[in-house]
Structure formats: C-alpha cells, structure tokens
Design a protein around this motif. Sequence first.
Motif, PDB file in Angstrom:
ATOM      1  N   CYS A 155       0.832  -1.206   0.000  1.00 26.28           N
ATOM      2  CA  CYS A 155       0.000   0.000   0.000  1.00 26.28           C
ATOM      3  C   CYS A 155       0.866   1.255   0.000  1.00 26.28           C
ATOM      4  O   CYS A 155       0.613   2.200  -0.757  1.00 26.28           O
ATOM      5  CB  CYS A 155      -0.918   0.000   1.225  1.00 26.28           C
ATOM      6  N   LEU A 156       1.886   1.270   0.838  1.00 28.97           N
ATOM      7  CA  LEU A 156       2.771   2.437   0.898  1.00 28.97           C
ATOM      8  C   LEU A 156       3.507   2.640  -0.419  1.00 28.97           C
ATOM      9  O   LEU A 156       3.666   3.775  -0.892  1.00 28.97           O
ATOM     10  CB  LEU A 156       3.774   2.264   2.039  1.00 28.97           C
ATOM     11  N   PHE A 157       3.937   1.547  -1.033  1.00 29.22           N
ATOM     12  CA  PHE A 157       4.691   1.624  -2.287  1.00 29.22           C
ATOM     13  C   PHE A 157       3.832   2.123  -3.437  1.00 29.22           C
ATOM     14  O   PHE A 157       4.294   2.897  -4.287  1.00 29.22           O
ATOM     15  CB  PHE A 157       5.275   0.250  -2.616  1.00 29.22           C
ATOM     16  N   VAL A 162      -3.555   3.888   3.615  1.00 25.67           N
ATOM     17  CA  VAL A 162      -3.630   2.794   4.580  1.00 25.67           C
ATOM     18  C   VAL A 162      -4.978   2.758   5.289  1.00 25.67           C
ATOM     19  O   VAL A 162      -5.297   1.773   5.961  1.00 25.67           O
ATOM     20  CB  VAL A 162      -2.486   2.865   5.610  1.00 25.67           C
ATOM     21  N   ASP A 163      -5.778   3.794   5.142  1.00 20.52           N
ATOM     22  CA  ASP A 163      -7.142   3.757   5.682  1.00 20.52           C
ATOM     23  C   ASP A 163      -7.954   2.641   5.031  1.00 20.52           C
ATOM     24  O   ASP A 163      -8.986   2.230   5.566  1.00 20.52           O
ATOM     25  CB  ASP A 163      -7.854   5.098   5.453  1.00 20.52           C
ATOM     26  N   CYS A 164      -7.518   2.173   3.871  1.00 17.94           N
ATOM     27  CA  CYS A 164      -8.211   1.082   3.189  1.00 17.94           C
ATOM     28  C   CYS A 164      -7.966  -0.258   3.865  1.00 17.94           C
ATOM     29  O   CYS A 164      -8.691  -1.227   3.598  1.00 17.94           O
ATOM     30  CB  CYS A 164      -7.746   0.991   1.733  1.00 17.94           C
ATOM     31  N   ASP A 195      10.663  10.588  -1.692  1.00 22.55           N
ATOM     32  CA  ASP A 195       9.850  10.963  -0.538  1.00 22.55           C
ATOM     33  C   ASP A 195       9.379   9.723   0.221  1.00 22.55           C
ATOM     34  O   ASP A 195       9.111   8.678  -0.376  1.00 22.55           O
ATOM     35  CB  ASP A 195       8.615  11.760  -0.979  1.00 22.55           C
ATOM     36  N   VAL A 196       9.267   9.872   1.515  1.00 16.57           N
ATOM     37  CA  VAL A 196       8.694   8.814   2.359  1.00 16.57           C
ATOM     38  C   VAL A 196       7.197   9.058   2.451  1.00 16.57           C
ATOM     39  O   VAL A 196       6.776  10.176   2.781  1.00 16.57           O
ATOM     40  CB  VAL A 196       9.321   8.833   3.762  1.00 16.57           C
ATOM     41  N   PRO A 197       6.372   8.075   2.133  1.00 12.77           N
ATOM     42  CA  PRO A 197       4.913   8.283   2.183  1.00 12.77           C
ATOM     43  C   PRO A 197       4.462   8.782   3.548  1.00 12.77           C
ATOM     44  O   PRO A 197       4.923   8.293   4.589  1.00 12.77           O
ATOM     45  CB  PRO A 197       4.352   6.887   1.894  1.00 12.77           C
ATOM     46  N   ALA A 198       3.553   9.738   3.540  1.00 12.38           N
ATOM     47  CA  ALA A 198       3.076  10.305   4.802  1.00 12.38           C
ATOM     48  C   ALA A 198       2.396   9.257   5.676  1.00 12.38           C
ATOM     49  O   ALA A 198       2.451   9.334   6.909  1.00 12.38           O
ATOM     50  CB  ALA A 198       2.109  11.453   4.506  1.00 12.38           C
ATOM     51  N   ASP A 199       1.777   8.272   5.052  1.00 11.42           N
ATOM     52  CA  ASP A 199       1.080   7.230   5.809  1.00 11.42           C
ATOM     53  C   ASP A 199       2.031   6.367   6.635  1.00 11.42           C
ATOM     54  O   ASP A 199       1.601   5.709   7.594  1.00 11.42           O
ATOM     55  CB  ASP A 199       0.287   6.321   4.867  1.00 11.42           C
ATOM     56  N   LEU A 200       3.307   6.350   6.270  1.00  7.34           N
ATOM     57  CA  LEU A 200       4.241   5.481   6.972  1.00  7.34           C
ATOM     58  C   LEU A 200       4.349   5.862   8.443  1.00  7.34           C
ATOM     59  O   LEU A 200       4.346   4.979   9.320  1.00  7.34           O
ATOM     60  CB  LEU A 200       5.613   5.524   6.306  1.00  7.34           C
TER      61      LEU A 200
END
Length: 218
Positions: A155-157, A162-164, A195-200
């Motif tokens: 999901c992050l990639f 991630v709410d899913c 960039d690092v995903p904000a969800d991480l």
Amino acid sequence: MPMTPLPTRKELDAQLGGAARAWLDEALAEAEHAAAHAAEQPDADSSFAVPPWELRYAAAGRYCGLDHADSVRALLLLEARAGLPALTRLYEQGTAAERRAVLRTLHRLDIGSAALPLVEDALRTNDTRLVAAAVGPYAAVHLDAHQWRHAILKCLFTGVPVDCVDALSRRSRGDAELARMLGDFAAERTAAGRDVPADLAHVLALTAPAPTVPSEES
C-alpha cells in the motif's frame, strides 16, 4: 479513505432505473437457480458450461451502470453462493473491475481461507484498485503476519491509503517486525532521494505496544 460499503439490495433498487431493476431481478433469479441446482447435485460437473449468472456478472456495468457494477456483482456472488471454482474463474478471466468485485465480496462468502491465492495475486499487481480491494476484511482475517506486513508495504509503495486496510490498528499494535520493515523502507526511500509516504509515520505509530495498566498493588 476506506472503501464505501456496498449498498444493500433495497438501497440499490432505489438507485436503479426500471430497466436495470428488471435486469437485476432476472440475473439474481438465475444465480439463485444455480445455487439450488448445486445444492441438489453437489457432484455435478459444471466445467463444460458457463452458468448464465456468470455472464450476467460480466455484463453488470453495461446494464446497471458502472457506478453500481460492484454492488450488482456482489449480490450475484452472494445469491449464487459462489464457491472457489467460480470465484477463480471470474477473477482470472475478468477485467480489473470484475476482479475488484470478487475481492470486495470474499469476506461475505463461506469459503474460509481457500480464496487467499486471489488476494495474493492482487497484491502482486501495481493496480491500486485491486490492492485497495485486497486489503479488506477477508485479508484481515486470513493473511498471516508475514503476508499482512508485506500488504502494508505494498500500500505504501503504490500509494494506496492505509485507511483502506481493514483492522489496521488491531493488527499493527505491538508489531515490532512491522516497525522494523517500515524503518528499512523509509531508509531506502531516503537514500534513493525519494519521498517517504506520509502514511508510513501513521502506521509506525500504531506499532507501539498498547500501554500497560498499572496494577492496584504497584
């Protein structure tokens, strides 16, 4: 955002026009007939003919509209009491939209963990529609810890929110291995200038152990 729950039959009827409702009535009757036939003759070989309801499954968007296709397909799967052979056939031969509907309905069917290969296949793709559908309630129950952690990374990639992910908080809590994998993923992205995903950071915070409640004696 999490996927919107599919509407009930009553709610769907209120949204469809008369011709679409009539088509759906016929399609569901065919699915019900197929389920009854399978119950009466469980050993019958159905590999030589495609049940009419499966043809309806593919045509749902054309007759009921693309906005309602997932809901119509879910109702057909439920009415037919679709087993693994039908689910696999519809998934493997279907379009991305038809595959998504299979994935979104798995948790409502009595198939145990038998359909995990379909979820695993979806998670190997980079199709965000399939990845988002694959991390729903069925995956939350049946993916083992290793598979589930890699689903989070997928999901992050791919940019799937991630709410899913169903049961994200419950399954992340206290997961030190997931925290390690998230740290490694962030380090790799940073080293590559990406960039690092904000969800991480959100998921990483969820991996913290649940706070302990002091006992009365302490």
